[in-house]
Design a protein around this motif. Sequence first.
Motif, PDB file in Angstrom:
ATOM      1  N   MET A 145       0.862  -1.177   0.000  1.00 10.91           N
ATOM      2  CA  MET A 145       0.000   0.000   0.000  1.00 10.91           C
ATOM      3  C   MET A 145       0.908   1.240   0.000  1.00 10.91           C
ATOM      4  O   MET A 145       1.820   1.345   0.802  1.00 10.91           O
ATOM      5  N   ASN A 146       0.628   2.185  -0.881  1.00 12.91           N
ATOM      6  CA  ASN A 146       1.440   3.401  -0.922  1.00 12.91           C
ATOM      7  C   ASN A 146       0.878   4.461   0.027  1.00 12.91           C
ATOM      8  O   ASN A 146      -0.174   4.289   0.651  1.00 12.91           O
ATOM      9  N   ARG A 147       1.593   5.547   0.135  1.00 17.44           N
ATOM     10  CA  ARG A 147       1.226   6.600   1.086  1.00 17.44           C
ATOM     11  C   ARG A 147      -0.130   7.221   0.751  1.00 17.44           C
ATOM     12  O   ARG A 147      -0.893   7.581   1.642  1.00 17.44           O
ATOM     13  N   THR A 148      -0.469   7.339  -0.514  1.00 18.06           N
ATOM     14  CA  THR A 148      -1.769   7.902  -0.897  1.00 18.06           C
ATOM     15  C   THR A 148      -2.901   7.032  -0.375  1.00 18.06           C
ATOM     16  O   THR A 148      -3.881   7.533   0.173  1.00 18.06           O
ATOM     17  N   ASP A 149      -2.742   5.728  -0.517  1.00 12.93           N
ATOM     18  CA  ASP A 149      -3.757   4.801  -0.003  1.00 12.93           C
ATOM     19  C   ASP A 149      -3.875   4.904   1.507  1.00 12.93           C
ATOM     20  O   ASP A 149      -4.970   4.906   2.060  1.00 12.93           O
ATOM     21  N   GLU A 150      -2.722   5.000   2.192  1.00 16.11           N
ATOM     22  CA  GLU A 150      -2.731   5.128   3.645  1.00 16.11           C
ATOM     23  C   GLU A 150      -3.476   6.385   4.078  1.00 16.11           C
ATOM     24  O   GLU A 150      -4.285   6.349   5.005  1.00 16.11           O
ATOM     25  N   LEU A 151      -3.207   7.485   3.393  1.00 17.06           N
ATOM     26  CA  LEU A 151      -3.890   8.744   3.714  1.00 17.06           C
ATOM     27  C   LEU A 151      -5.392   8.626   3.496  1.00 17.06           C
ATOM     28  O   LEU A 151      -6.191   9.101   4.308  1.00 17.06           O
ATOM     29  N   PHE A 152      -5.757   7.981   2.417  1.00 14.83           N
ATOM     30  CA  PHE A 152      -7.170   7.827   2.114  1.00 14.83           C
ATOM     31  C   PHE A 152      -7.874   7.039   3.209  1.00 14.83           C
ATOM     32  O   PHE A 152      -8.936   7.429   3.692  1.00 14.83           O
ATOM     33  N   PHE A 153      -7.268   5.941   3.651  1.00 12.24           N
ATOM     34  CA  PHE A 153      -7.887   5.138   4.702  1.00 12.24           C
ATOM     35  C   PHE A 153      -7.912   5.878   6.035  1.00 12.24           C
ATOM     36  O   PHE A 153      -8.861   5.748   6.806  1.00 12.24           O
ATOM     37  N   GLU A 154      -6.891   6.689   6.311  1.00 13.08           N
ATOM     38  CA  GLU A 154      -6.903   7.505   7.531  1.00 13.08           C
ATOM     39  C   GLU A 154      -8.047   8.516   7.485  1.00 13.08           C
ATOM     40  O   GLU A 154      -8.722   8.751   8.494  1.00 13.08           O
ATOM     41  N   ILE A 155      -8.270   9.102   6.309  1.00 10.21           N
ATOM     42  CA  ILE A 155      -9.363  10.068   6.169  1.00 10.21           C
ATOM     43  C   ILE A 155     -10.705   9.367   6.352  1.00 10.21           C
ATOM     44  O   ILE A 155     -11.618   9.909   6.977  1.00 10.21           O
ATOM     45  N   ILE A 156     -10.847   8.163   5.830  1.00  5.44           N
ATOM     46  CA  ILE A 156     -12.099   7.418   6.003  1.00  5.44           C
ATOM     47  C   ILE A 156     -12.357   7.142   7.486  1.00  5.44           C
ATOM     48  O   ILE A 156     -13.474   7.328   7.979  1.00  5.44           O
ATOM     49  N   GLU A 157     -11.315   6.725   8.214  1.00  8.22           N
ATOM     50  CA  GLU A 157     -11.474   6.478   9.643  1.00  8.22           C
ATOM     51  C   GLU A 157     -11.858   7.755  10.381  1.00  8.22           C
ATOM     52  O   GLU A 157     -12.729   7.740  11.262  1.00  8.22           O
ATOM     53  N   THR A 158     -11.236   8.851  10.010  1.00  4.46           N
ATOM     54  CA  THR A 158     -11.564  10.136  10.628  1.00  4.46           C
ATOM     55  C   THR A 158     -13.002  10.522  10.302  1.00  4.46           C
ATOM     56  O   THR A 158     -13.747  10.977  11.170  1.00  4.46           O
ATOM     57  N   TYR A 159     -13.393  10.322   9.044  1.00  4.20           N
ATOM     58  CA  TYR A 159     -14.765  10.618   8.629  1.00  4.20           C
ATOM     59  C   TYR A 159     -15.766   9.825   9.465  1.00  4.20           C
ATOM     60  O   TYR A 159     -16.783  10.356   9.913  1.00  4.20           O
ATOM     61  N   GLN A 160     -15.469   8.553   9.704  1.00  2.21           N
ATOM     62  CA  GLN A 160     -16.377   7.722  10.492  1.00  2.21           C
ATOM     63  C   GLN A 160     -16.501   8.230  11.924  1.00  2.21           C
ATOM     64  O   GLN A 160     -17.594   8.258  12.489  1.00  2.21           O
ATOM     65  N   ARG A 161     -15.391   8.660  12.514  1.00  5.40           N
ATOM     66  CA  ARG A 161     -15.446   9.239  13.870  1.00  5.40           C
ATOM     67  C   ARG A 161     -16.285  10.511  13.879  1.00  5.40           C
ATOM     68  O   ARG A 161     -17.102  10.733  14.770  1.00  5.40           O
ATOM     69  N   HIS A 162     -16.097  11.346  12.876  1.00  4.13           N
ATOM     70  CA  HIS A 162     -16.856  12.595  12.809  1.00  4.13           C
ATOM     71  C   HIS A 162     -18.341  12.322  12.559  1.00  4.13           C
ATOM     72  O   HIS A 162     -19.199  13.038  13.072  1.00  4.13           O
ATOM     73  N   ALA A 163     -18.641  11.303  11.760  1.00  4.51           N
ATOM     74  CA  ALA A 163     -20.045  10.944  11.511  1.00  4.51           C
ATOM     75  C   ALA A 163     -20.721  10.501  12.806  1.00  4.51           C
ATOM     76  O   ALA A 163     -21.880  10.845  13.065  1.00  4.51           O
ATOM     77  N   ARG A 164     -19.990   9.766  13.645  1.00  4.16           N
ATOM     78  CA  ARG A 164     -20.544   9.376  14.954  1.00  4.16           C
ATOM     79  C   ARG A 164     -20.777  10.605  15.820  1.00  4.16           C
ATOM     80  O   ARG A 164     -21.761  10.672  16.554  1.00  4.16           O
ATOM     81  N   ALA A 165     -19.870  11.582  15.731  1.00  4.82           N
ATOM     82  CA  ALA A 165     -20.040  12.813  16.511  1.00  4.82           C
ATOM     83  C   ALA A 165     -21.308  13.550  16.096  1.00  4.82           C
ATOM     84  O   ALA A 165     -22.033  14.074  16.935  1.00  4.82           O
ATOM     85  N   VAL A 166     -21.582  13.581  14.786  1.00  7.30           N
ATOM     86  CA  VAL A 166     -22.801  14.220  14.300  1.00  7.30           C
ATOM     87  C   VAL A 166     -24.023  13.472  14.842  1.00  7.30           C
ATOM     88  O   VAL A 166     -24.972  14.077  15.342  1.00  7.30           O
ATOM     89  N   LYS A 167     -23.984  12.162  14.754  1.00 11.56           N
ATOM     90  CA  LYS A 167     -25.117  11.341  15.183  1.00 11.56           C
ATOM     91  C   LYS A 167     -25.389  11.495  16.684  1.00 11.56           C
ATOM     92  O   LYS A 167     -26.536  11.530  17.120  1.00 11.56           O
ATOM     93  N   ASN A 168     -24.321  11.622  17.469  1.00 12.39           N
ATOM     94  CA  ASN A 168     -24.465  11.673  18.919  1.00 12.39           C
ATOM     95  C   ASN A 168     -24.509  13.085  19.495  1.00 12.39           C
ATOM     96  O   ASN A 168     -24.592  13.235  20.715  1.00 12.39           O
TER      97      ASN A 168
END
Length: 60
Positions: free
Chosen positions: A1-24
């Motif tokens: 996995m290259n650095r671009t892929d790693e960044l993308f997956f980190e952003i997805i994880e961050t997005y999921q945390r933020h989505a939970r914050a919106v929901k809660n």
Amino acid sequence: MNRTDELFFEIIETYQRHARAVKNAKYQKTREMAELVLDTDITAMWFLTQKTQGTRCRLM
């Protein structure tokens, strides 16, 4: 996995945390701020996929 892929997956994880914050979110202002952060996450993901041709092709 290259650095671009790693960044993308980190952003997805961050997005999921933020989505939970919106929901809660208990208060309307907190929800609005969390939604703004979600919009930023989505924009970051979009730009990341546009900057690297190979990543964009793999995601489609």
